[in-house]
Design a protein around this motif. Structure first.
Motif, PDB file in Angstrom:
ATOM      1  N   VAL A 119      -5.295  -4.136  -3.534  1.00 18.07           N
ATOM      2  CA  VAL A 119      -4.479  -5.091  -3.924  1.00 18.07           C
ATOM      3  C   VAL A 119      -3.461  -4.605  -4.699  1.00 18.07           C
ATOM      4  O   VAL A 119      -3.365  -4.070  -5.833  1.00 18.07           O
ATOM      5  CB  VAL A 119      -5.189  -6.425  -4.783  1.00 18.07           C
ATOM      6  CG1 VAL A 119      -4.344  -7.169  -5.208  1.00 18.07           C
ATOM      7  CG2 VAL A 119      -6.282  -6.923  -3.653  1.00 18.07           C
ATOM      8  N   GLU A 173       1.187  -8.654  -4.527  1.00 18.32           N
ATOM      9  CA  GLU A 173       0.423  -9.390  -3.499  1.00 18.32           C
ATOM     10  C   GLU A 173      -0.522 -10.383  -4.390  1.00 18.32           C
ATOM     11  O   GLU A 173      -0.713 -11.653  -3.877  1.00 18.32           O
ATOM     12  CB  GLU A 173      -0.598  -8.648  -2.846  1.00 18.32           C
ATOM     13  CG  GLU A 173       0.099  -7.653  -1.958  1.00 18.32           C
ATOM     14  CD  GLU A 173      -0.806  -6.374  -1.316  1.00 18.32           C
ATOM     15  OE1 GLU A 173      -0.313  -5.948  -0.325  1.00 18.32           O
ATOM     16  OE2 GLU A 173      -1.646  -6.141  -1.940  1.00 18.32           O
ATOM     17  N   GLU A 211      -0.363 -14.331  -4.010  1.00 21.99           N
ATOM     18  CA  GLU A 211      -1.486 -15.086  -3.744  1.00 21.99           C
ATOM     19  C   GLU A 211      -1.782 -16.363  -4.573  1.00 21.99           C
ATOM     20  O   GLU A 211      -2.218 -17.277  -4.193  1.00 21.99           O
ATOM     21  CB  GLU A 211      -2.672 -14.225  -3.683  1.00 21.99           C
ATOM     22  CG  GLU A 211      -4.278 -14.827  -3.460  1.00 21.99           C
ATOM     23  CD  GLU A 211      -4.493 -15.419  -2.084  1.00 21.99           C
ATOM     24  OE1 GLU A 211      -5.060 -16.208  -1.932  1.00 21.99           O
ATOM     25  OE2 GLU A 211      -3.670 -14.877  -1.125  1.00 21.99           O
TER      26      GLU A 211
END
Length: 172
Positions: free
Chosen positions: A66, A70, A74
């Motif tokens: 991750v 990102e 998210e």
């Protein structure tokens, strides 16, 4: 003796199930700590950060694949907030690892008080593991995310808590 052990186990399990920790009232801490895992944890940690109840946030146990961008996308975290206030920890694989990673982060950031955000059924063990490795002067405020755990989750977590405490006694 066996009857006493069984009664103690049943009583302990009932206490564990019926007295799950709850959310903490709004109060300031230097940082919010969020172990990855069940739903609602990261959202609650970000809420604490956004309302100003903490200045920094560590999300511990993040998958190494991750990327910060990102994560920001998210959870709809502005990049300015990511850069100033959110740290992603990639070392931890379990609750004990979360505690170790958190202790290192607390030391390097000179944190004196934290708000631990995790699921209600996970709070007791996460807090116990954390208390073992952080300085005694570091204050922990427990902020449990309420859930509807299955009997299986409660059963497993109760035994993990017993094992964690027994290991602490064993290690001295």
């Amino acid at each position: 003796i066996i009857a006493i052990i069984v009664i103690a186990w049943v009583g302990g399990f009932l206490w564990f199930v019926l007295a799950l920790p709850g959310p903490a009232p709004k109060a300031e801490s230097a940082a919010v700590i969020v172990p990855t895992g069940a739903a609602g944890r990261i959202a609650r940690g970000l809420e604490v950060l956004e309302e100003g109840s903490a200045k920094k946030m560590l999300v511990t146990g993040v998958d190494p694949e991750v990327k910060p961008g990102e994560f920001a996308a998210e959870f709809e975290v502005p990049m300015e907030t990511m850069e100033c206030c959110v740290s992603l920890g990639f070392k931890a694989l379990d609750t004990r690892g979360n505690a170790t990673e958190t202790a290192e982060w607390i030391k390097s950031n000179q944190i004196t008080s934290i708000r631990l955000v995790t699921t209600d059924w996970h709070m007791r063990r996460a807090s116990h593991e954390l208390q073992r490795v952080i300085p005694p002067s570091t204050r922990i405020r427990e902020d449990a995310v309420q859930s509807e755990p299955s009997l299986r989750i409660l059963f497993v977590e109760y035994h993990k808590l017993i094992a964690s405490r027994a290991a602490s006694v064993w290690r001295g």
